[in-house]
Scaffold this active site. Structure first.
Site, mmCIF file in Angstrom:
data_model
loop_
_atom_site.group_PDB
_atom_site.id
_atom_site.type_symbol
_atom_site.label_atom_id
_atom_site.label_comp_id
_atom_site.label_asym_id
_atom_site.label_seq_id
_atom_site.Cartn_x
_atom_site.Cartn_y
_atom_site.Cartn_z
ATOM 1 N N LYS A 81 0.836 -1.193 0.000
ATOM 2 C CA LYS A 81 0.000 0.000 0.000
ATOM 3 C C LYS A 81 0.879 1.255 0.000
ATOM 4 O O LYS A 81 1.996 1.248 0.526
ATOM 5 C CB LYS A 81 -0.906 -0.034 1.238
ATOM 6 C CG LYS A 81 -1.973 1.042 1.294
ATOM 7 C CD LYS A 81 -2.864 0.808 2.508
ATOM 8 C CE LYS A 81 -3.954 1.870 2.628
ATOM 9 N NZ LYS A 81 -4.852 1.602 3.768
ATOM 10 N N SER A 100 -9.400 2.246 2.435
ATOM 11 C CA SER A 100 -8.402 3.005 1.711
ATOM 12 C C SER A 100 -7.397 2.138 0.950
ATOM 13 O O SER A 100 -6.628 2.661 0.129
ATOM 14 C CB SER A 100 -7.644 3.916 2.678
ATOM 15 O OG SER A 100 -6.939 3.169 3.652
ATOM 16 N N SER A 159 -10.295 -0.420 6.194
ATOM 17 C CA SER A 159 -9.540 -0.166 4.963
ATOM 18 C C SER A 159 -8.927 -1.390 4.300
ATOM 19 O O SER A 159 -8.455 -1.302 3.169
ATOM 20 C CB SER A 159 -8.433 0.863 5.235
ATOM 21 O OG SER A 159 -8.995 2.122 5.497
#
Length: 539
Positions: A140, A215, A239
């Site tokens: 990420k 996210s 997320s």
């Protein structure tokens, strides 16, 4: 990066343009999709592109469509080299990006050098470098990787290049993993839709008119497309689980203190009431479990002072388990496809002889307000400082009421209220005598872009710090998921149902989450396997 500014162009726009140009240059020509093979915008589902395009060899397809344990065995048996594996994933990741806009950084040359070193080591030493030898792992955007950006959606944060790797990246590389790309996120990693002024919108490979969630949205799209055997996301309010849900994959949000987070970027620096947790995401539960086990067993507590010394503990599950199911949180009512997923899962478990009891929701509406308070208690000063003169995206505006510092007396009151809910959940779990709790991840399937959906079904469990695994169940179907007569039970419920349109949500992925008590990460992974197997055998 070269920044070209004019009197008409704000600096944040010049920075964003430079970052996009930087990313475009990182895409190797050899991995660019030929014009005659590029699906046009009318093609919604691109998830089968690797098999339908004719651009992949049988070996590349085999490499990119197996679990991590199978991948490692093939490398150990010298069926494939680390270079073979890396190149296959670089190609598929590059194609995923061109079709869904899921990557924030590509550094395939670095990854290739790592793979070559691993092959040379194996040839010389006759043994693998470690338990992740040659496994490409996507990260990420918030993870620091030397020489790359970690902007997490802020234009002005593109001015800083990482000078070192984060703790988790260093650990994974030491275990033999290959780093090769970073994935897109929304601004500050505080949205369930991955869309920024910096890099634009990330789309869902199974229906590009629908969101990937957030996210860890880029991770969701990349892994669903098969561009990563296993990726690392983070979860502070859902997320990992929301993108896993919306992309039809698996994701683990573990208990805080088991996977390193030291050295990664925070979207709300200084907020410590709710702890962000890193965790694996993959199309295959076996890959999620394998990476978690490797990390737990690598003594990560010696690298991150926030961690507990707790290696993997293989759980023994009873043959007949007791699950609770939460059909609604009494604040936002799930839409038809999510209810179908719950009913299908309960039926599948009961057919296998497991017992399912009903969970009575406890103060979900109150907890949603508490969590909003925790995340905005500084009056959003951290985010405003990171933005400088960059405005929020238009559809994210309208939250001016949150731009006010909260007094410590109010924060203490929220903590007391949170403790009351924690104690009530603990008592009910004991009373029911359950092994795990099954609940929605979101009240809707994957939905159209630029729509704000409540994450209360996930963030509630971040407040509890209960480990959870998101798992896929079904796809929304407009022919049977029509909007029923519905009387809203709250303002949040009214807002969500006003947006619901079965046609627009059609084919959206729907998953659920299985929860366990704190530090039962191993158990929750095994329970997810039990549930998935039951769904496979469902009548």
């Amino acid at each position: 990066m070269t920044i070209i500014e004019s009197t008409e162009t704000p600096r944040y726009e010049a920075l964003a343009q430079a970052a996009r140009e930087r990313r475009e240059k990182q895409l190797p020509d050899e991995y660019r999709i030929p014009k005659d093979k590029m699906p046009d915008d009318s093609v919604k589902d691109v998830s089968n592109f690797p098999r339908e395009s004719g651009l992949y060899t049988e070996q590349e397809l085999e490499i990119t469509e197996c679990t991590v344990p199978v991948l490692l065995k093939a490398i150990e048996d010298k069926k494939w080299t680390a270079v073979d594996v890396s190149k296959a994933y670089f190609k598929r990741a590059a194609h995923a990006h061109q079709l869904t806009n899921c990557l924030s950084e590509m550094f395939f040359e670095r990854g290739l050098e790592q793979a070559k070193e691993l092959d040379e080591y194996y040839e010389k030493e006759g043994k693998l470098m470690g338990p992740l030898h040659g496994v490409p792992i996507s990260m990420k955007d918030n993870q620091l990787i030397k020489g790359t950006l970690a902007s997490i959606g802020f234009c002005y944060w593109t001015e800083e290049i990482a000078q070192e790797d984060s703790t988790l990246v260093r650990l994974l590389v030491s275990l033999g993993a290959v780093m090769y790309c970073k994935t897109s996120v929304p601004m500050a990693m505080m949205s369930a839709d991955t869309d920024t002024r910096l890099f634009g919108t990330t789309t869902n490979p199974k229906n590009r008119t629908l969101t990937v969630g957030g996210s860890s949205g880029g991770e969701g799209a990349l892994t669903a497309f098969g561009g990563s055997p296993v990726g690392v996301g983070s979860d502070i309010g859902g997320s990992i689980r929301i993108p896993s849900n919306y992309n039809g994959i698996y994701g683990l949000k573990g208990t805080f203190g088991r996977i390193p987070a030291l050295g990664s970027k925070a979207g709300l620096g200084g907020q410590v009431h709710i702890k962000s947790v890193n965790g694996p995401m993959s199309r295959y539960l076996a890959s999620v479990e394998y990476l978690a086990k490797v990390i737990f067993d690598s003594h990560p507590e010696l690298l991150d002072y926030n961690l507990v010394p707790l290696p993997w503990r293989e759980p023994t599950l009873p043959k007949k388990m007791v699950f609770a199911v939460m059909k609604t949180d009494n604040n936002i009512t799930p839409t038809p496809a999510v209810t179908r997923a719950l009913e299908k899962t309960v039926k599948a478990l009961e057919e296998q002889g497991h017992q399912v009891v009903e969970w009575e929701p406890i103060e979900h509406g109150k907890m949603a307000k508490i969590l909003t308070g925790f995340f905005t208690q500084d009056g959003c000063e951290f985010i405003k400082a990171a933005l400088k003169d960059e405005p929020l995206l238009e559809y994210k505006q309208g939250n001016e009421h949150l731009l006010k510092d909260m007094p410590s007396s109010f924060v203490w009151g929220m903590q007391r209220a949170r403790l009351d809910v924690e104690n009530a959940v603990f008592a009910q779990w004991n009373k029911l005598g359950i092994d795990g709790l099954i609940a929605p991840v979101t009240p809707v399937p994957s939905h159209p872009h630029k729509v704000t959906i409540s994450h209360s079904y996930t963030s509630y469990w971040n407040a509890m710090d209960y480990p959870a695994v998101a798992f896929p169940v079904l796809r929304a179907d407009a022919t049977i998921d029509n909007k029923p007569d519905h009387t809203p039970v709250s303002d949040d419920d009214k807002a969500l149902w006003a947006l619901y349109d079965a046609e627009k949500y059609d084919t959206g992925c729907v998953g659920l989450q299985i929860l366990a008590r704190r530090y039962q990460d191993e158990k929750v992974l095994k329970m997810a396997s039990v549930i998935s197997e039951a769904l496979e055998h469902a009548q």
